[in-house]
Scaffold this motif. Structure first.
Motif, short mmCIF file in Angstrom:
data_model
loop_
_atom_site.label_atom_id
_atom_site.label_comp_id
_atom_site.label_asym_id
_atom_site.label_seq_id
_atom_site.Cartn_x
_atom_site.Cartn_y
_atom_site.Cartn_z
N ALA A 89 3.45 99.64 46.80
CA ALA A 89 3.88 100.89 47.44
C ALA A 89 3.60 100.86 48.93
O ALA A 89 4.44 101.26 49.75
CB ALA A 89 3.16 102.07 46.79
N ALA A 92 6.02 98.69 50.71
CA ALA A 92 7.33 99.33 50.86
C ALA A 92 7.39 100.25 52.07
O ALA A 92 8.47 100.49 52.63
CB ALA A 92 7.68 100.11 49.59
N GLU A 93 6.25 100.76 52.47
CA GLU A 93 6.22 101.67 53.63
C GLU A 93 6.64 100.95 54.91
O GLU A 93 7.13 101.58 55.85
CB GLU A 93 4.82 102.26 53.78
CG GLU A 93 4.43 103.20 52.64
CD GLU A 93 2.98 103.65 52.72
OE1 GLU A 93 2.28 103.21 53.66
OE2 GLU A 93 2.55 104.42 51.84
N ARG A 95 8.60 98.10 54.57
CA ARG A 95 9.71 97.26 54.08
C ARG A 95 9.35 95.76 54.08
O ARG A 95 10.18 94.90 54.36
CB ARG A 95 10.97 97.50 54.91
CG ARG A 95 11.49 98.92 54.82
CD ARG A 95 12.74 99.12 55.67
NE ARG A 95 13.16 100.52 55.68
CZ ARG A 95 14.01 101.06 54.82
NH1 ARG A 95 14.55 100.31 53.87
NH2 ARG A 95 14.34 102.34 54.89
N ALA A 193 12.84 96.86 45.85
CA ALA A 193 12.30 98.21 46.07
C ALA A 193 11.49 98.24 47.37
O ALA A 193 11.54 99.23 48.12
CB ALA A 193 11.43 98.63 44.89
N ALA A 196 13.85 98.15 50.28
CA ALA A 196 14.58 99.41 50.39
C ALA A 196 13.70 100.53 50.93
O ALA A 196 14.18 101.64 51.19
CB ALA A 196 15.14 99.81 49.03
N GLY A 197 12.40 100.24 51.09
CA GLY A 197 11.48 101.26 51.60
C GLY A 197 11.20 102.35 50.59
O GLY A 197 11.05 103.52 50.96
N SER A 198 11.10 101.97 49.30
CA SER A 198 10.87 102.95 48.24
C SER A 198 9.50 102.72 47.59
O SER A 198 9.40 101.96 46.62
CB SER A 198 11.97 102.84 47.18
OG SER A 198 11.73 103.72 46.10
N ALA A 200 7.53 104.55 45.63
CA ALA A 200 7.39 104.93 44.22
C ALA A 200 8.05 103.91 43.31
O ALA A 200 7.49 103.53 42.27
CB ALA A 200 7.99 106.32 44.00
N GLU A 201 9.24 103.46 43.69
CA GLU A 201 9.95 102.48 42.87
C GLU A 201 9.23 101.13 42.88
O GLU A 201 9.11 100.47 41.85
CB GLU A 201 11.38 102.30 43.37
CG GLU A 201 12.21 101.36 42.50
CD GLU A 201 13.64 101.21 43.01
OE1 GLU A 201 14.38 100.39 42.42
OE2 GLU A 201 14.00 101.89 43.99
#
Length: 228
Positions: A89, A92-93, A95, A193, A196-198, A200-201
Motif C-alpha cells: 500500500a 502504491a502511494e 507508484r 495496483a 496505478a497508485g491504488s 487499497a488494491e
C-alpha cells in the motif's frame, strides 16, 4: 562484519532462498573457493546465518540448512501477512518510486523462466526453480524497499526468505509450474495496483498472494505428515 563478509553473507542468503544450499553439510573451503575469498568471511557469514536460525550446527555432522516445522512456517507467513500488504500500500502511494524500473525487469525474467520450465526436466528444471525462487525474493524485497521503511525491509525480507526457502514444496515439475504460473499472475496484479497508485488494491492483492502461499505450505506439511 567487514564489507567482504557482508558480500559473502548476502550471496549465501540468496543461495539459501534459491534452495542452492540444500542437501549435505556446508563446506567452508568449498564455499570459499567458489566465491573466490578466504575462509574467514565465509565463516563469519555462516555464523551470522546460524544466529538468524537459517543454518544450524548438527553435532559431529556439520552445518546444514535449517528446516522449521509446520507451526513455525505458518507463524512466519502470519507475520508476512501483517507486514507486506502494508508495504504494498505504501509503495502504491509513490507508484513504485525508486523500483519502478527494476520490478518490470524481474517480472519479465520470471515469465521467461516459466516458459523454459514448462519444457524442462531433471537438473534443468531444478535450476530454473532455483532461479525463480531468487527472482521471487527480488520482487518482494523491491516492494518492501519501495515502501521506504528500512527496518521493515530488513525484517520482512529475512522472514520472507525463510518462508520461501524453507517451505517450498518439493513436487513434480508440472505441479510446480502450475503453482508458479498462478504466483506470477498474482505478482503482476500486485505490481499493476502499485503502478496505478491504488493502495487499497495493492494491499488486497498482496494479502491474497501471501494467503495462497500460506495455504500451499500448510497443505505440503499436511501431506508430508500423512506419508511419514
Amino acid at each position: 562484519m567487514s564489507a567482504l563478509s557482508q558480500q559473502v553473507y548476502d550471496e549465501l542468503r540468496r543461495r539459501l532462498a534459491a534452495g542452492a544450499l540444500d542437501g549435505g553439510p556446508l563446506s567452508e573451503p568449498t564455499l570459499a573457493k567458489d566465491l573466490g575469498v578466504s575462509r574467514t568471511p565465509v565463516r563469519e557469514a555462516i555464523r551470522r546465518l546460524e544466529a538468524e536460525r537459517l543454518l544450524e550446527q548438527k553435532p559431529k555432522r556439520g552445518t546444514y540448512v535449517r528446516r522449521p516445522d509446520a507451526r513455525e512456517i505458518d507463524e512466519l507467513f502470519e507475520l508476512r501477512c501483517l507486514v507486506e500488504p502494508n508495504a504494498a500500500a505504501r509503495a502504491a502511494e509513490t507508484r513504485g518510486g525508486a523500483v519502478a524500473r527494476s520490478v518490470p525487469a524481474v517480472l519479465h525474467r520470471m515469465k521467461a523462466v516459466l516458459g523454459e520450465l514448462r519444457v524442462a526436466d531433471g537438473d534443468g528444471a531444478a535450476r530454473l526453480e532455483r532461479e525463480h525462487a531468487s527472482l521471487d525474493l527480488d520482487f518482494h524485497r523491491a516492494i518492501l524497499e519501495a515502501a521506504g521503511n528500512q527496518t521493515i525491509t530488513a525484517l520482512a525480507s529475512s522472514v520472507g526468505m525463510l518462508a520461501r526457502a524453507l517451505a517450498v514444496p518439493k513436487d513434480s515439475t508440472d505441479r510446480v509450474h502450475r503453482r508458479l504460473v498462478r504466483a506470477h499472475r498474482e505478482h503482476r496484479a500486485i505490481w499493476e495496483a502499485i503502478r496505478a497508485g491504488s493502495p487499497a488494491e495493492a494491499s488486497a492483492e498482496m494479502l491474497a498472494h501471501l494467503t495462497h502461499g500460506r495455504r500451499t505450505a500448510a497443505a505440503y506439511f499436511a501431506e508430508r505428515a500423512a506419508t511419514d
